[in-house]
Design a protein around this motif. Structure first.
Motif, PDB file in Angstrom:
ATOM      1  N   ASN A  67       0.814  -1.214   0.000  1.00  0.00           N
ATOM      2  CA  ASN A  67       0.000   0.000   0.000  1.00  0.00           C
ATOM      3  C   ASN A  67       0.846   1.262   0.000  1.00  0.00           C
ATOM      4  OD1 ASN A  67      -2.313  -1.462  -0.120  1.00  0.00           O
ATOM      5  ND2 ASN A  67      -2.965  -1.078   1.973  1.00  0.00           N
ATOM      6  N   LEU A  68       2.029   1.184   0.579  1.00  0.00           N
ATOM      7  CA  LEU A  68       2.912   2.350   0.568  1.00  0.00           C
ATOM      8  C   LEU A  68       3.600   2.516  -0.788  1.00  0.00           C
ATOM      9  CD1 LEU A  68       4.664   2.303   4.062  1.00  0.00           C
ATOM     10  CD2 LEU A  68       2.567   3.453   3.376  1.00  0.00           C
ATOM     11  N   GLY A  69       3.571   1.481  -1.624  1.00  0.00           N
ATOM     12  CA  GLY A  69       4.255   1.566  -2.915  1.00  0.00           C
ATOM     13  C   GLY A  69       5.674   1.026  -2.874  1.00  0.00           C
ATOM     14  N   LEU A  70       6.028   0.364  -1.766  1.00  0.00           N
ATOM     15  CA  LEU A  70       7.413  -0.099  -1.621  1.00  0.00           C
ATOM     16  C   LEU A  70       7.670  -1.416  -2.357  1.00  0.00           C
ATOM     17  CD1 LEU A  70       7.997   0.969   2.056  1.00  0.00           C
ATOM     18  CD2 LEU A  70       9.346   1.721   0.088  1.00  0.00           C
ATOM     19  N   LEU A  71       6.624  -2.038  -2.904  1.00  0.00           N
ATOM     20  CA  LEU A  71       6.848  -3.271  -3.673  1.00  0.00           C
ATOM     21  C   LEU A  71       6.854  -2.980  -5.167  1.00  0.00           C
ATOM     22  CD1 LEU A  71       4.738  -5.851  -1.654  1.00  0.00           C
ATOM     23  CD2 LEU A  71       7.129  -5.163  -1.374  1.00  0.00           C
ATOM     24  N   SER A  72       6.873  -1.713  -5.522  1.00  0.00           N
ATOM     25  CA  SER A  72       6.828  -1.365  -6.941  1.00  0.00           C
ATOM     26  C   SER A  72       8.139  -1.690  -7.633  1.00  0.00           C
ATOM     27  CB  SER A  72       6.517   0.118  -7.103  1.00  0.00           C
ATOM     28  OG  SER A  72       6.621   0.471  -8.464  1.00  0.00           O
ATOM     29  N   GLU A  73       8.036  -2.193  -8.854  1.00  0.00           N
ATOM     30  CA  GLU A  73       9.211  -2.464  -9.677  1.00  0.00           C
ATOM     31  C   GLU A  73       9.505  -1.268 -10.581  1.00  0.00           C
ATOM     32  OE1 GLU A  73       6.274  -3.402 -10.209  1.00  0.00           O
ATOM     33  OE2 GLU A  73       5.834  -3.336 -12.357  1.00  0.00           O
ATOM     34  N   GLN A  74       8.725  -0.208 -10.423  1.00  0.00           N
ATOM     35  CA  GLN A  74       8.948   1.008 -11.210  1.00  0.00           C
ATOM     36  C   GLN A  74       9.768   2.005 -10.381  1.00  0.00           C
ATOM     37  OE1 GLN A  74       8.062   1.147 -14.345  1.00  0.00           O
ATOM     38  NE2 GLN A  74       6.952  -0.798 -14.278  1.00  0.00           N
ATOM     39  N   PRO A  75      10.761   2.637 -11.002  1.00  0.00           N
ATOM     40  CA  PRO A  75      11.617   3.544 -10.223  1.00  0.00           C
ATOM     41  C   PRO A  75      10.870   4.757  -9.674  1.00  0.00           C
ATOM     42  CG  PRO A  75      12.170   3.623 -12.571  1.00  0.00           C
ATOM     43  CD  PRO A  75      11.175   2.533 -12.410  1.00  0.00           C
ATOM     44  N   VAL A  76      11.315   5.192  -8.491  1.00  0.00           N
ATOM     45  CA  VAL A  76      10.864   6.475  -7.939  1.00  0.00           C
ATOM     46  C   VAL A  76      12.102   7.356  -7.792  1.00  0.00           C
ATOM     47  CG1 VAL A  76       8.925   5.480  -6.663  1.00  0.00           C
ATOM     48  CG2 VAL A  76      11.152   5.706  -5.537  1.00  0.00           C
ATOM     49  N   LYS A  77      11.882   8.641  -7.615  1.00  0.00           N
ATOM     50  CA  LYS A  77      13.007   9.564  -7.467  1.00  0.00           C
ATOM     51  C   LYS A  77      13.000  10.115  -6.045  1.00  0.00           C
ATOM     52  CE  LYS A  77      14.593  12.043 -11.165  1.00  0.00           C
ATOM     53  NZ  LYS A  77      14.619  13.089 -12.177  1.00  0.00           N
ATOM     54  N   THR A  78      14.132  10.023  -5.360  1.00  0.00           N
ATOM     55  CA  THR A  78      14.221  10.585  -4.011  1.00  0.00           C
ATOM     56  C   THR A  78      14.317  12.106  -4.104  1.00  0.00           C
ATOM     57  OG1 THR A  78      16.625  10.626  -3.852  1.00  0.00           O
ATOM     58  CG2 THR A  78      15.527   8.558  -3.260  1.00  0.00           C
ATOM     59  N   ALA A  79      14.143  12.753  -2.939  1.00  0.00           N
ATOM     60  CA  ALA A  79      14.242  14.214  -2.888  1.00  0.00           C
ATOM     61  C   ALA A  79      15.609  14.678  -3.387  1.00  0.00           C
ATOM     62  CB  ALA A  79      13.997  14.709  -1.469  1.00  0.00           C
TER      63      ALA A  79
END
Lengths: 412, 412
Positions: free
Chosen positions: B274-286
């Motif tokens: 639910n937090l999105g931590l299992l996503s295989e798609q990249p996120v960008k940190t601050a």
């Protein structure tokens, strides 16, 4: 007597500070706001103009700034002619901004204790690790530096001082309680920067009891409070800045901080913490990339500023102060109730940012008119609380008291 | 008739494969193991020698290999003279290794369906997306390629075929149930590569019911099973490889897969997802770093191979197959019980790795002696289950059955 304000930071609290400064720019003079990302400053200024928040015609300018660079901060202070700096950037920049104020003579304010990226919850008293080391330098340079002047720390320190000065002869305990009974409608979100939020709770919980520092674990000690407006709420003993200064002024009193947490927050926090995802220390992925888990958690969580439009409900933050009065046991609860929706309607931020952002503007106004321009470093409880709380009554954060005489508004 | 085995991969399952190949190197010939990190292969070979697992004197060599590089895999197959490739690397390398086998004529085996890094749970039947597209190429090249020959998929496919062939006249439903009733003693861990483990559960749960693909969400459909040895266990309908091949062979039957999950696993999984931590798609940190959250979760979790020494308890994996026999309703449960501690004592891996690693070695032995060297691509249910299950009885994974005639061991 000082004027012209430089706001450092462009998050949810900075948004509140900007609006409140604009609403009082007749007192504060020219306004400037600086952040690494200048576009965020532009957005804040645009929202100020959208609400026609400027009380009188005046300057409000955005600047790009790396606030970890003392020379750059000092240069901007000189260039803008600002005599008051309200630092609501990340707690990682406190010391570099304070240094620039000492260099230029500008008054300094912040709302949270300095932190280093790679350390969490160091030896108590926390203020002794960084800020207080520059106390003599401030005094020597005649620089006013007001530490931790948000709501908590900040207003709650003034509440403690008020209770000790006006309502009790001796103080036995100060229990600060922070309850957010609001609802943001997301599955999970922190109410301010997740990195700072979680860092508050991953270390040792320090409290000051029986004349010494006591250590507990987060969520180890809980207590149900029955509070005005928000009702019964479960709160947990938490490490917090104000414990580290109040215990210095009132060493004979027990000083504790309690924060309200729902079971859902505790569950999410516990999972993330136990898995190691709240760590500020880098880990290496199987592909060899070095990553700080906490920064990834921050990246996937909602931006706290995005919560404001749909936030409903109220906050209740205050101090239970116990002691004696006229030889008999006495207790007061001095507190404020704020409403998320009201905050959003007024300044475009939710209530948590509102309670943190209004007090430094009150402090800036007291520096501008000389009342709090003390020419040295001070925590809020070191200063006369009445002009501060009186001004907060007028600009959005009214103080109430509940004691043996009932529950009522306080005027100063 | 083929000989000399190349094992690709050096994780927990590869460790089991290596030990079991060594125990049967009189049949399998020279042994080779290859992985990106050659030191992991060296460690596995050292553990084989430590347990004196080689049945007869022979070759066991480690190689560094990028298994996504078809030419490199083909070159290693030629260089080592291997006619059998057991691919127990990550599911991202299936197609490149299969291609190398088609090129060189070596027999191919894997234990899980091919996946691409950036996609999860694609259109059913999953085998149709990658592997089955090379069916004609295998046939044309006379290459034996046995897909999904671990336990599940693998042995459970053979159980379904056995039930259909020997115990029922018509098949109405196949429910595969996978229960790990063991305990690893960690606060949380996945039993195999967390990245692969979580990827199994983040997408749509496909089942084959009423002659069509049905979609559900993970943990939406649960059922309590009462099973031999492990007792009452809660399982949830889960997407899994074998549903996608068994439904092709038995389209008239409902085919479902059920995996056991404790409330703790579900809670951790739910928070992370639910937090999105299992996503295989990249996120960008601050800070601007691009990170794939799932890879960070993997980095903070225990290495599944570290669980083995302290793992206790048993697994129960099997097929409930319902249909008719002699015109009357009938049901069989064909299953295996494995013990974590026994597995560790024998091959240095826990039971989950053991059940996945022994079957491909049995399949390799059946290719070596010609029984399963079919010269085409096959899922396990396409092959005669009896020699396979018979061999598994001998080398560590005995088959049992529970039906109207009682609960008993099966011999072949």
């Amino acid at each position: 007597m000082k004027k012209n304000c430089l706001i450092i930071g462009a998050g949810g609290v900075a948004q509140v500070v900007a609006h409140k400064c604009a609403q009082n720019n007749d007192v504060l003079g020219d306004l400037h706001i600086a952040s690494r990302t200048v576009s965020k400053c532009d957005e804040i200024i645009a929202s100020v103009h959208e609400k026609s928040a400027m009380k009188v015609d005046g300057v409000f300018k955005a600047h790009a700034l790396d606030a970890t660079d003392t020379a750059a901060v000092a240069a901007l202070i000189r260039e803008t002619g600002c005599e008051i700096v309200i630092n609501v950037g990340s707690p990682f920049v406190n010391m570099s901004v304070l240094e620039a104020c000492i260099e230029t003579g500008a008054a300094y304010m912040d709302t949270a204790i300095h932190e280093e990226q790679d350390k969490i919850c160091e030896t108590p008293p926390w203020y002794g690790n960084y800020e207080w080391k520059r106390r003599d330098a401030c005094k020597y340079a005649n620089v006013t530096a007001i530490l931790g002047v948000g709501f908590d720390p900040g207003v709650v320190n003034a509440y403690a001082r008020l209770a000790a000065d006006e309502y009790l002869d001796s103080v036995e305990s100060i229990d600060i309680v922070d309850i957010n009974a609001g609802s943001h409608g997301k599955w999970f979100s922190t109410n301010f920067d997740p990195e700072i939020n979680f860092r508050e709770f991953t270390g040792t919980v320090y409290s000051w009891q029986n004349g010494a520092w006591q250590s507990n674990k987060m969520f180890e000690v809980g207590h149900e409070y029955d509070l005005p407006v928000v009702g019964k709420q479960k709160a947990y003993m938490t490490g917090h800045d104000e414990v580290h200064s109040l215990s210095n002024r009132y060493p004979e009193a027990d000083v504790r901080f309690w924060m309200g947490f729902g079971d859902h927050y505790i569950n999410v926090f516990t999972v993330l913490k136990n898995l190691g995802l709240l760590s500020e220390q880098p880990v290496k992925t199987a592909e060899g990339q070095e990553v700080i888990p906490l920064k990834v958690v921050k990246a996937v969580l909602p931006d706290p500023s995005s919560l404001a439009p749909d936030y409903t409900g109220k906050t209740c933050i205050g101090d239970f102060v116990k002691g004696t009065k006229d030889g008999k046991p006495a207790e007061v609860f001095i507190y404020n109730i704020s409403d998320h929706k009201d905050a959003y309607n007024e300044v475009g931020s939710q209530g948590i940012s509102y309670t943190a952002g209004v007090p430094p503007v009150a402090a800036a106004m007291l520096i501008a008119n000389g009342t709090w321009d003390v020419g040295e470093m001070a925590n809020v409880e070191d200063l006369d609380p009445k002009p501060f709380l009186g001004l907060l009554n007028e600009i959005g954060l009214p103080t109430r008291i509940k004691d043996a005489d009932g529950d009522r508004a306080l005027t100063f």
